[in-house]
Scaffold this motif. Sequence first.
Motif, PDB file in Angstrom:
ATOM      1  N   ILE A  62       0.831  -1.207   0.000  1.00 57.51           N
ATOM      2  CA  ILE A  62       0.000   0.000   0.000  1.00 57.51           C
ATOM      3  C   ILE A  62       0.866   1.257   0.000  1.00 57.51           C
ATOM      4  CG2 ILE A  62      -1.664   1.349   1.353  1.00 57.51           C
ATOM      5  CD1 ILE A  62      -2.880  -1.309   2.277  1.00 57.51           C
ATOM      6  N   ALA A  63       1.955   1.223   0.792  1.00 57.24           N
ATOM      7  CA  ALA A  63       2.846   2.379   0.867  1.00 57.24           C
ATOM      8  C   ALA A  63       3.459   2.705  -0.496  1.00 57.24           C
ATOM      9  CB  ALA A  63       3.952   2.115   1.892  1.00 57.24           C
ATOM     10  N   LEU A  64       3.779   1.664  -1.261  1.00 57.56           N
ATOM     11  CA  LEU A  64       4.379   1.869  -2.581  1.00 57.56           C
ATOM     12  C   LEU A  64       3.333   2.224  -3.630  1.00 57.56           C
ATOM     13  CD1 LEU A  64       6.886  -1.135  -2.645  1.00 57.56           C
ATOM     14  CD2 LEU A  64       7.468   1.302  -2.473  1.00 57.56           C
ATOM     15  N   LYS A  65       2.161   1.621  -3.532  1.00 52.89           N
ATOM     16  CA  LYS A  65       1.123   1.800  -4.551  1.00 52.89           C
ATOM     17  C   LYS A  65       0.323   3.078  -4.354  1.00 52.89           C
ATOM     18  CE  LYS A  65      -2.950  -0.349  -6.597  1.00 52.89           C
ATOM     19  NZ  LYS A  65      -3.900  -1.488  -6.588  1.00 52.89           N
ATOM     20  N   PHE A  70      -4.307   3.976   3.296  1.00 56.76           N
ATOM     21  CA  PHE A  70      -4.194   3.787   4.744  1.00 56.76           C
ATOM     22  C   PHE A  70      -5.249   4.595   5.506  1.00 56.76           C
ATOM     23  CE2 PHE A  70       0.420   2.716   3.971  1.00 56.76           C
ATOM     24  CZ  PHE A  70       0.338   1.423   4.474  1.00 56.76           C
ATOM     25  N   LYS A  71      -5.798   5.594   4.845  1.00 55.54           N
ATOM     26  CA  LYS A  71      -6.707   6.518   5.526  1.00 55.54           C
ATOM     27  C   LYS A  71      -8.074   5.884   5.771  1.00 55.54           C
ATOM     28  CE  LYS A  71      -8.665  11.185   5.220  1.00 55.54           C
ATOM     29  NZ  LYS A  71      -8.784  12.412   4.405  1.00 55.54           N
ATOM     30  N   ILE A  72      -8.475   5.874   7.042  1.00 51.43           N
ATOM     31  CA  ILE A  72      -9.823   5.454   7.406  1.00 51.43           C
ATOM     32  C   ILE A  72     -10.371   6.446   8.435  1.00 51.43           C
ATOM     33  CG2 ILE A  72      -9.435   2.990   6.991  1.00 51.43           C
ATOM     34  CD1 ILE A  72      -9.110   2.633  10.022  1.00 51.43           C
ATOM     35  N   HIS A  73     -11.669   6.484   8.572  1.00 52.24           N
ATOM     36  CA  HIS A  73     -12.300   7.376   9.540  1.00 52.24           C
ATOM     37  C   HIS A  73     -12.391   6.675  10.895  1.00 52.24           C
ATOM     38  CE1 HIS A  73     -13.340  10.209   6.384  1.00 52.24           C
ATOM     39  NE2 HIS A  73     -13.896   9.225   5.684  1.00 52.24           N
ATOM     40  N   LEU A  74     -12.137   7.428  11.953  1.00 54.07           N
ATOM     41  CA  LEU A  74     -12.190   6.846  13.295  1.00 54.07           C
ATOM     42  C   LEU A  74     -13.556   6.252  13.606  1.00 54.07           C
ATOM     43  CD1 LEU A  74     -10.184   9.439  15.449  1.00 54.07           C
ATOM     44  CD2 LEU A  74      -9.503   7.125  14.810  1.00 54.07           C
TER      45      LEU A  74
END
Length: 302
Positions: A62-65, A70-74
Amino acid sequence: MDTSKNTIDSKKIIYSFCVIAAGILWGTMSIFVRSLSFLGFSSRQIMLMRSLLASGILAAVIALKNPALFKIHLRDIWIFIGSGILSMAFFSVCYFSTIIECGASVAVVLLYTSPVFVLILSAIFFKEKITFLKAAALVITFAGCVFVAGIFGSGTSVSPKGFFVGLLSGLGYGLYSIFGRVALKKYEPLTVTFYSLLFASVAMIPLSSPVELAGAMSVRSFLFFLGTAVFCTLLPFLLYTFGLSGLEAGRAAIFATVEPLVGTLIGIFLWKESAGFFKLLGIAMIFAAIILASLPERKSGN
């Protein structure tokens, strides 16, 4: 010629294939688990390492693509607590406990009560219809699992505790389809799979004697753990989650029951386990159920 209908049908085939492929990969688990068990690792330690390594690999991808994944809502954390802790971690603990209490054959049959829970919960929360084809495929699937497990005619007795915990493993296993379906309405399959594995890893740490695990690690065992993480965890969960994005949860759960079929075939051909009439009959029944579940429903009024 209705090209839009053909496009939808072809997509359904791809989604179905992904779920079946996930079940096949999950079915290869014994190849790695038997080797790791022989090296002295417990089932819970294997579960911890497979989810930990799989989430680590997926984080790098995910970090490379696309780091934005990574972002999600609390406010959505509860979904991943559900898919990771209440499903992945919970069903694993219950499943392993049932194996100890009742044996592997009983455990796998009780685990595959999961499509029943998925169909019922999907009808409640997603308003999915429990059609005749689904119900018929479900009955044939469960009967096939009973035959594959070798329970029929074996005189196997099941304790009340083992039976209850085994049913809980089926419920936990089925919950991934429910929470995953909710998560996929907001997030990509990569995101859903990553956070499910991450939360499962966190939940398994206090249950797996991590200090003892680290002390027993070797290059050979690490390679087996890596194989388990990639081929039995990361790839199948990605495939299943992607397939779930385009299929009804109940149908996807039935397709995934190819797992015990593959596990049985591996046991027969690789581990030289016995293959009697009822076991072969069970394999044929699971194949028939998968085909039945893939058939389109007849629409009324036509």
